[in-house]
Design an enzyme around this catalytic site. Structure first.
Site, PDB file in Angstrom:
ATOM      1  N   MET A 105      22.222  31.433  45.210  1.00 44.28           N
ATOM      2  CA  MET A 105      23.201  32.181  45.997  1.00 44.28           C
ATOM      3  C   MET A 105      23.856  31.298  47.057  1.00 44.28           C
ATOM      4  O   MET A 105      25.075  31.311  47.208  1.00 44.28           O
ATOM      5  CB  MET A 105      22.537  33.388  46.673  1.00 44.28           C
TER       6      MET A 105
ATOM      7  N   ASP B  11      18.910  23.100  53.504  1.00 42.74           N
ATOM      8  CA  ASP B  11      17.705  23.511  52.768  1.00 42.74           C
ATOM      9  C   ASP B  11      16.521  22.739  53.340  1.00 42.74           C
ATOM     10  O   ASP B  11      16.678  21.933  54.268  1.00 42.74           O
ATOM     11  CB  ASP B  11      17.879  23.272  51.253  1.00 42.74           C
TER      12      ASP B  11
ATOM     13  N   VAL C  51      17.853  32.292  51.945  1.00 43.04           N
ATOM     14  CA  VAL C  51      16.555  31.673  51.610  1.00 43.04           C
ATOM     15  C   VAL C  51      15.745  32.679  50.790  1.00 43.04           C
ATOM     16  O   VAL C  51      16.260  33.728  50.401  1.00 43.04           O
ATOM     17  CB  VAL C  51      15.784  31.237  52.887  1.00 43.04           C
TER      18      VAL C  51
ATOM     19  N   GLU D 255      13.441  35.635  49.362  1.00 49.36           N
ATOM     20  CA  GLU D 255      13.405  37.042  49.777  1.00 49.36           C
ATOM     21  C   GLU D 255      12.049  37.335  50.421  1.00 49.36           C
ATOM     22  O   GLU D 255      11.180  37.999  49.826  1.00 49.36           O
ATOM     23  CB  GLU D 255      13.673  37.925  48.542  1.00 49.36           C
TER      24      GLU D 255
ATOM     25  N   LYS E 158      12.606  34.367  56.346  1.00 46.41           N
ATOM     26  CA  LYS E 158      13.913  34.721  56.903  1.00 46.41           C
ATOM     27  C   LYS E 158      13.863  34.727  58.439  1.00 46.41           C
ATOM     28  O   LYS E 158      14.783  34.257  59.098  1.00 46.41           O
ATOM     29  CB  LYS E 158      14.380  36.075  56.355  1.00 46.41           C
TER      30      LYS E 158
ATOM     31  N   SER F 173      18.860  40.999  49.222  1.00 46.80           N
ATOM     32  CA  SER F 173      19.296  42.056  48.300  1.00 46.80           C
ATOM     33  C   SER F 173      18.482  43.328  48.477  1.00 46.80           C
ATOM     34  O   SER F 173      18.876  44.372  47.983  1.00 46.80           O
ATOM     35  CB  SER F 173      19.243  41.568  46.853  1.00 46.80           C
TER      36      SER F 173
ATOM     37  N   HIS G 146      25.983  40.993  51.487  1.00 47.28           N
ATOM     38  CA  HIS G 146      25.292  40.991  50.192  1.00 47.28           C
ATOM     39  C   HIS G 146      26.262  40.534  49.099  1.00 47.28           C
ATOM     40  O   HIS G 146      27.165  41.278  48.709  1.00 47.28           O
ATOM     41  CB  HIS G 146      24.754  42.402  49.921  1.00 47.28           C
TER      42      HIS G 146
HETATM   43  P1  NAD Z   1      16.738  30.743  45.206  1.00 44.27           P
HETATM   44  O1  NAD Z   1      15.273  30.700  45.018  1.00 44.27           O
HETATM   45  O2  NAD Z   1      17.610  30.248  44.097  1.00 44.27           O
HETATM   46  O3  NAD Z   1      17.158  29.926  46.497  1.00 44.27           O
HETATM   47  C1  NAD Z   1      16.509  29.999  47.715  1.00 44.27           C
HETATM   48  C2  NAD Z   1      16.688  28.668  48.407  1.00 44.27           C
HETATM   49  O4  NAD Z   1      16.235  28.787  49.724  1.00 44.27           O
HETATM   50  C3  NAD Z   1      15.928  27.524  47.752  1.00 44.27           C
HETATM   51  O5  NAD Z   1      16.802  26.429  47.516  1.00 44.27           O
HETATM   52  C4  NAD Z   1      14.878  27.182  48.783  1.00 44.27           C
HETATM   53  O6  NAD Z   1      14.535  25.799  48.787  1.00 44.27           O
HETATM   54  C5  NAD Z   1      15.564  27.585  50.062  1.00 44.27           C
HETATM   55  N1  NAD Z   1      14.643  27.842  51.156  1.00 44.27           N
HETATM   56  C6  NAD Z   1      13.456  28.480  51.121  1.00 44.27           C
HETATM   57  N2  NAD Z   1      12.895  28.484  52.355  1.00 44.27           N
HETATM   58  C7  NAD Z   1      13.751  27.849  53.167  1.00 44.27           C
HETATM   59  C8  NAD Z   1      13.726  27.519  54.536  1.00 44.27           C
HETATM   60  N3  NAD Z   1      12.702  27.864  55.309  1.00 44.27           N
HETATM   61  N4  NAD Z   1      14.763  26.855  55.052  1.00 44.27           N
HETATM   62  C9  NAD Z   1      15.817  26.512  54.271  1.00 44.27           C
HETATM   63  N5  NAD Z   1      15.870  26.763  52.969  1.00 44.27           N
HETATM   64  C10 NAD Z   1      14.860  27.434  52.412  1.00 44.27           C
HETATM   65  O7  NAD Z   1      17.099  32.246  45.568  1.00 44.27           O
HETATM   66  P2  NAD Z   1      18.480  33.022  45.449  1.00 44.27           P
HETATM   67  O8  NAD Z   1      18.501  33.729  44.150  1.00 44.27           O
HETATM   68  O9  NAD Z   1      19.579  32.101  45.816  1.00 44.27           O
HETATM   69  O10 NAD Z   1      18.311  34.144  46.559  1.00 44.27           O
HETATM   70  C11 NAD Z   1      18.448  33.883  47.919  1.00 44.27           C
HETATM   71  C12 NAD Z   1      18.615  35.173  48.682  1.00 44.27           C
HETATM   72  O11 NAD Z   1      19.720  35.896  48.158  1.00 44.27           O
HETATM   73  C13 NAD Z   1      17.432  36.133  48.578  1.00 44.27           C
HETATM   74  O12 NAD Z   1      17.313  36.810  49.784  1.00 44.27           O
HETATM   75  C14 NAD Z   1      17.857  37.089  47.478  1.00 44.27           C
HETATM   76  O13 NAD Z   1      17.240  38.336  47.561  1.00 44.27           O
HETATM   77  C15 NAD Z   1      19.317  37.199  47.765  1.00 44.27           C
HETATM   78  N6  NAD Z   1      20.153  37.619  46.633  1.00 44.27           N
HETATM   79  C16 NAD Z   1      19.931  37.154  45.373  1.00 44.27           C
HETATM   80  C17 NAD Z   1      20.722  37.572  44.325  1.00 44.27           C
HETATM   81  C18 NAD Z   1      20.504  37.052  42.944  1.00 44.27           C
HETATM   82  O14 NAD Z   1      21.084  37.600  41.985  1.00 44.27           O
HETATM   83  N7  NAD Z   1      19.736  36.012  42.762  1.00 44.27           N
HETATM   84  C19 NAD Z   1      21.763  38.470  44.566  1.00 44.27           C
HETATM   85  C20 NAD Z   1      22.005  38.914  45.861  1.00 44.27           C
HETATM   86  C21 NAD Z   1      21.181  38.481  46.894  1.00 44.27           C
END
Ligand code: NAD
Length: 709
Positions: free
Chosen positions: A322, A341, A398, A400, A405, A427, A448
């Site tokens: 995302m 990151d 980051v 979920e 967070k 989400s 979102h």
């Molecule tokens: P992901 O696992 O692909 O990416 C998360 C990233 O965050 C990773 O690169 C990780 O290294 C990084 N991260 C973790 N802890 C961290 C920290 N302390 N500091 C900095 N970076 C950190 O996940 P995603 O699918 O991109 O989802 C991210 C957020 O978006 C979540 O909250 C998820 O619920 C939300 N979201 C996801 C979707 C989806 O379809 N995947 C849709 C809407 C919202």
């Protein structure tokens, strides 16, 4: 003042400039047609050699006047309206002197139909200039002679594509297919070309008015075109499942028009136009995808009295799927992005995502290496929070996880200025709870996004308990800045989109448990007009994620002392997860996946035996749609939704709720609240209390009301 200004040049050429007063764009309606008729009358003067039709606005002409159309109540009105326009256009092409369209900007819908009635068409060669007949996207067909003239100018097959799909043509493409006469570099050259054409063609005539006229590529009787007619309806049915009458009417108008002379074909087109204009589908689509969408884009859900804002520097925490997507669309809009990151490698990988998308675009000729490099230069991957200094907005994406967070929120807030806005892309986690980790909860909100971010048009803005109006307005402005559509909802579990979307997939899964054949379930989803069937969709999202969210919700509700009712489909999800069938990412879920694609898992019917008596498809379709519409109504009732427009647009843009229905609440309006309540009660008696109609709909049914903003 007339809508069309006339100016006679020394060369005897009359320039008619369309410029509707008080409107940002020219639209075809009585005012414009009267102006054109006045211009045509001047051609009777022997001193006038010909006419150039152009526009005083940025666009040539953007289409029909939908305000006028929305007042039509009987089929005679659209029929007569369409015939009246055609009469003027027919006179224009038959009056004997040359008429040339000088297309200076978009020529869409009725605008293109005006141009087609001219003897020649020149356009400025601007890659942004759009030419097309998009009526089908609002459930209509071109009722100003578009199907008749296009099939005679560029052939039946091309006309079918232009009118049936409603896509835009670029000027070079339109030139290539013979729709345009020539291209100009700029406005001066455009006018010069138009004038020169008039001088060179003093006795202009349309090809279809020549006795030797033949349809390019053949008419509807010709063997080559018969081949098209043998497959076009099946291709259309495969895409639309019969839900879009305009698509069928367009095919019929072009087919029948291809057997008839010009004037008879014109009458046939007007009849089909009237059928489209009177259809519930066009009312649904115009109401939502035109009026409500425009209202949203104009800021209907944005708090008033807050100055417009612009994000210049954006921070993104988490460069995963995302974060990388949000970085890409923001940099594309010209915003400088800091992509942070935990490791430099992860941050770089997030930037590499943009590189990949852009390399593809360059390869396909949709971008240039210069544009790609400029966009990439705006994204700075880092692990250093200090780089966030000066950000107007920070979005966290980051894991979920509340603790992660909370940690990144505190770290970012230590660096960013007091005036910056902080957003979470969660989400599922309620925003008000996440804002507890913030020093400034008034500046905290939810943004979102949907995956894949570069393709999905919606952003759901979530207002926490303490989110200020200014913060909301700034979030709203940012969403528009990156070219997406914002809806605004109040904080709640699953917000609006995830909560209602979930009812669709879970209803499909519940059917499986009852013994409905999985293929019938999947077909019902498509027949209902959803972009993906429920079981396939749950595989995409992943069953394990669905289960995780349900377990989390159960725990949260228990902590709050609130009751929890498990959806009957959840047992199936749990059972499949237990045997490792967690979805597409594992190559196994409701479907088996391999290099050849996907097939329903054959053992599914062993695990959930198919009942001897199968319900009719209509029952399945109703269940899938009522589950969603009823949940959307509950969101409205509970104040999660703030407007009907947000509900409808959010459903279509967020999870692909059948666009022909006009959105999740329009579904209720179109059916009428009393009919909805009656059917929902029937479904509740058979399948459970989740179908009990929302109190707000029962009230509407009693008062004779409908959902409105
Ligand atoms: P992901 O696992 O692909 O990416 C998360 C990233 O965050 C990773 O690169 C990780 O290294 C990084 N991260 C973790 N802890 C961290 C920290 N302390 N500091 C900095 N970076 C950190 O996940 P995603 O699918 O991109 O989802 C991210 C957020 O978006 C979540 O909250 C998820 O619920 C939300 N979201 C996801 C979707 C989806 O379809 N995947 C849709 C809407 C919202």
């Amino acid at each position: 003042m007339s809508a069309v200004q006339l100016q006679l040049g020394d060369d005897g050429i009359l320039v008619a400039t369309m410029d509707l007063a008080g409107r940002p764009m020219n639209v075809v309606g009585d005012e414009l047609m009267t102006g054109i008729a006045e211009a045509m009358a001047r051609l009777a003067d022997a001193a006038v050699k010909g006419l150039v039709l152009t526009s005083g606005k940025a666009d040539f002409c953007a289409g029909g006047d939908l305000d006028r159309m929305s007042k039509w109540t009987t089929p005679e009105q659209p029929f007569e309206g369409s015939m009246a326009m055609k009469q003027v256009l027919r006179q224009l092409e038959l009056q004997g002197k040359p008429v040339v369209a000088a297309i200076n900007g978009h020529a869409l819908g009725g605008g293109l139909e005006l141009a087609l009635a001219c003897h020649a068409r020149f356009a400025i060669d601007d890659p942004k200039l759009k030419i097309g007949q998009p009526e089908v996207k609002l459930g209509l067909l071109p009722g100003g002679g578009g199907t008749v003239r296009l099939s005679r100018l560029v052939g039946i097959q091309q006309a079918l594509q232009i009118c049936g799909e409603g896509g835009d043509l670029s000027p070079p493409k339109a030139l290539g297919m013979g729709l345009l006469t020539g291209l100009a570099r700029d406005r001066d050259e455009l006018m010069a070309l138009a004038r020169a054409w008039i001088q060179a063609n003093p006795k202009a005539k349309q090809p279809w008015d020549s006795p030797k006229f033949r349809f390019p590529g053949g008419d509807s009787r010709s063997p080559a075109v018969a081949q098209v007619w043998s497959i076009a309806p099946s291709i259309a049915a495969q895409k639309t499942w019969g839900n879009y009458p305009a698509v069928q009417h367009i095919m019929s108008a072009i087919f029948e028009g291809g057997l008839l002379d010009f004037d008879a074909a014109s009458v046939v087109e007007s009849r089909y136009f009237a059928a489209c204009a009177m259809s519930q589908v066009s009312k649904n689509m115009i109401g939502t995808l035109w009026y409500q969408l425009n209202a949203i884009k104009k800021g209907a859900s944005r708090p008033e009295g807050v100055a417009k804002s612009l994000v210049r520097k954006l921070g993104i925490l988490g460069a995963g799927m995302m974060g990388a997507g949000i970085a890409h669309v923001s940099a594309k809009a010209g915003i400088d992005v800091v992509l942070l990151d935990t490791t430099q490698e992860a941050a770089d990988k997030g930037k590499a995502y943009s590189q990949g998308l852009l390399d593809k675009a360059v390869k396909k000729g949709r971008s240039t290496p210069e544009k790609r490099d400029a966009l990439l230069a705006r994204i700075t991957p880092t692990t250093d929070y200090a780089a966030l200094a000066g950000c107007d907005l920070v979005i966290e994406a980051v894991f979920e996880d509340r603790a992660v967070k909370a940690d990144v929120t505190a770290k970012a807030e230590a660096v960013i200025g007091e005036g910056a806005v902080f957003a979470s892309n969660t989400s599922t986690l309620p925003i008000t709870g996440l804002a507890q980790a913030s020093r400034r909860p008034a500046s905290f909100l939810g943004l979102h996004f949907f995956s894949p971010v570069d393709k999905m048009p919606l952003v759901e803005i979530i207002v926490g308990k303490e989110t200020s109006d200014e913060t909301l307005a700034r979030g709203f402005d940012y969403v528009l800045q990156i070219g997406k559509t914002p809806i605004v909802v109040n904080d709640s579990r699953g917000f609006y989109t995830s909560r209602v979307f979930g009812t669709y997939v879970m209803e499909g899964i519940a059917m499986l448990k009852e013994g409905v054949h999985p293929r019938s379930i999947e077909v019902a989803g498509l027949q209902a007009g959803m972009p993906m069937p429920p079981l396939a969709l749950q595989d995409e999202v992943s069953l394990s994620l669905g289960l995780h969210v349900a377990e989390q919700t159960k725990k949260d509700l228990a902590a709050e002392g609130k009751p929890w009712t498990e959806h009957p489909g959840m047992g199936v999800v749990r059972q499949l997860c237990e045997i490792g069938r967690i979805g597409k990412k594992a190559g196994r879920g409701f479907y088996d996946y391999d290099d050849d694609g996907k097939r329903l898992w054959p053992e599914l019917t062993t695990l959930y035996p198919v009942a001897a008596q199968q319900p009719p498809q209509r029952e399945l379709i109703d269940r899938l749609m009522f589950a969603q519409a009823n949940e959307a109504a509950r969101c409205f009732e509970e104040g999660v939704l703030r407007s009907v427009a947000d509900a409808n647009i959010g459903s279509i843009f967020g999870w692909g709720f059948a666009p022909f229905q006009g959105g999740a609440l329009q579904f209720v309006n179109a059916m009428g609240a009393p009919a909805f309540v009656a059917r929902a009660r029937e479904l509740a008696a058979k399948y459970g209390p989740r179908f009990e109609p929302a109190a707000v709909v029962v009230k509407l049914a009693e008062s004779g009301g409908r959902f409105k903003d």
